[in-house]
Design an enzyme around this catalytic site. Sequence first.
Site, short mmCIF file in Angstrom:
data_model
loop_
_atom_site.label_atom_id
_atom_site.label_comp_id
_atom_site.label_asym_id
_atom_site.label_seq_id
_atom_site.Cartn_x
_atom_site.Cartn_y
_atom_site.Cartn_z
N LYS A 171 -4.14 -2.08 -12.61
CA LYS A 171 -5.10 -2.13 -11.51
C LYS A 171 -5.05 -0.83 -10.70
CE LYS A 171 -6.43 -4.26 -7.23
NZ LYS A 171 -6.01 -5.03 -6.09
N TYR A 206 -9.55 -10.80 -2.76
CA TYR A 206 -10.66 -11.21 -3.62
C TYR A 206 -10.42 -10.92 -5.11
CZ TYR A 206 -12.88 -11.51 0.96
OH TYR A 206 -13.16 -11.84 2.26
N ASP A 207 -9.23 -10.47 -5.46
CA ASP A 207 -8.96 -10.14 -6.87
C ASP A 207 -9.30 -11.28 -7.85
OD1 ASP A 207 -8.16 -7.45 -6.78
OD2 ASP A 207 -6.16 -7.99 -6.09
N ASP A 238 -9.55 2.21 4.82
CA ASP A 238 -10.24 0.97 5.12
C ASP A 238 -10.92 0.54 3.83
OD1 ASP A 238 -10.81 -1.02 7.10
OD2 ASP A 238 -12.91 -0.46 6.89
N LYS A 262 0.84 -1.20 0.00
CA LYS A 262 0.00 0.00 0.00
C LYS A 262 0.87 1.25 0.00
CE LYS A 262 -4.17 -1.46 2.46
NZ LYS A 262 -4.92 -1.33 3.71
P1 IMP Z 1 -7.80 -3.44 4.64
O1 IMP Z 1 -8.39 -2.18 4.14
O2 IMP Z 1 -6.33 -3.51 4.44
O3 IMP Z 1 -8.25 -3.78 6.02
O4 IMP Z 1 -8.35 -4.58 3.68
C1 IMP Z 1 -9.56 -5.21 3.86
C2 IMP Z 1 -9.71 -6.46 3.03
O5 IMP Z 1 -10.49 -6.12 1.89
C3 IMP Z 1 -8.46 -7.10 2.50
O6 IMP Z 1 -7.88 -7.95 3.43
C4 IMP Z 1 -9.05 -7.88 1.31
O7 IMP Z 1 -9.70 -9.02 1.77
C5 IMP Z 1 -10.11 -6.94 0.80
N1 IMP Z 1 -9.59 -6.04 -0.24
C6 IMP Z 1 -9.41 -4.70 -0.15
N2 IMP Z 1 -8.91 -4.21 -1.30
C7 IMP Z 1 -8.77 -5.27 -2.12
C8 IMP Z 1 -8.25 -5.39 -3.47
O8 IMP Z 1 -7.81 -4.44 -4.13
N3 IMP Z 1 -8.23 -6.65 -3.96
C9 IMP Z 1 -8.67 -7.72 -3.27
N4 IMP Z 1 -9.14 -7.68 -2.04
C10 IMP Z 1 -9.19 -6.44 -1.46
#
Ligand code: IMP
Length: 196
Positions: free
Chosen positions: A176, A155-156, A70, A13
């Site tokens: 992406k 989930y990509d 988030d 990130k």
């Molecule tokens: P966080 O914002 O890092 O807590 O991410 C939350 C969760 O959302 C991740 O662990 C993934 O399961 C899902 N997620 C968020 N962004 C993506 C993405 O770009 N690709 C796939 N899964 C995602």
Amino acid sequence: MKKIIFATSNEGKMKEIREILKDLNVELLSLKDAGLSPDIDENGKTFEENAIIKAKTVMELTGEIVLADDSGLEVDYMDKAPGVYSARFMGEDTSYEIKNQYIIDQLKAAEGEERSARFVCVIACAFPDGEIITRRGTIEGYISKQISGVNGFGYDPIFYVPEYNCTTAEMKPDQKNEISHRGKALRAIHDDIIKA
Ligand code: IMP
């Protein structure tokens, strides 16, 4: 030089964030760079609440401008689940192969528009004077009928984008980033940081 902390320990990130905010002429620090490892309870019911909890906690600890995000996947056929629980869905330690197959199975009877879904990202910015702003970015798509692609994460492999005729796991990372929920939210908040 102005300092901004991004409340994440995820280096992937940070790379994306540095790229999008590179013209800001600020020192951009991760939690690790700032020597912080706060224990934050993300108990909000919305992406906005969780992003604000993270940004505000770290701003109060440091007195600096703090950004936090988030994000998650909303599947319309599953009443927008897993949503804010995307990382914890079916248990934090369950593999995404299992989670992704489960979602495909849940949508066995769904066709066409019924398979609609979106990735959502909310970025919050907490300023030392107490002001907090949030910006939301989304990318619309559909849950595919099978897992495909090896790029990206989470989930990509089941998130199909019709304009590109592939899942986000089949896109190159740069491609992406250009269209992603996180990229959109970051570009939106970029202009507010310039004004600050
Ligand atoms: P966080 O914002 O890092 O807590 O991410 C939350 C969760 O959302 C991740 O662990 C993934 O399961 C899902 N997620 C968020 N962004 C993506 C993405 O770009 N690709 C796939 N899964 C995602």
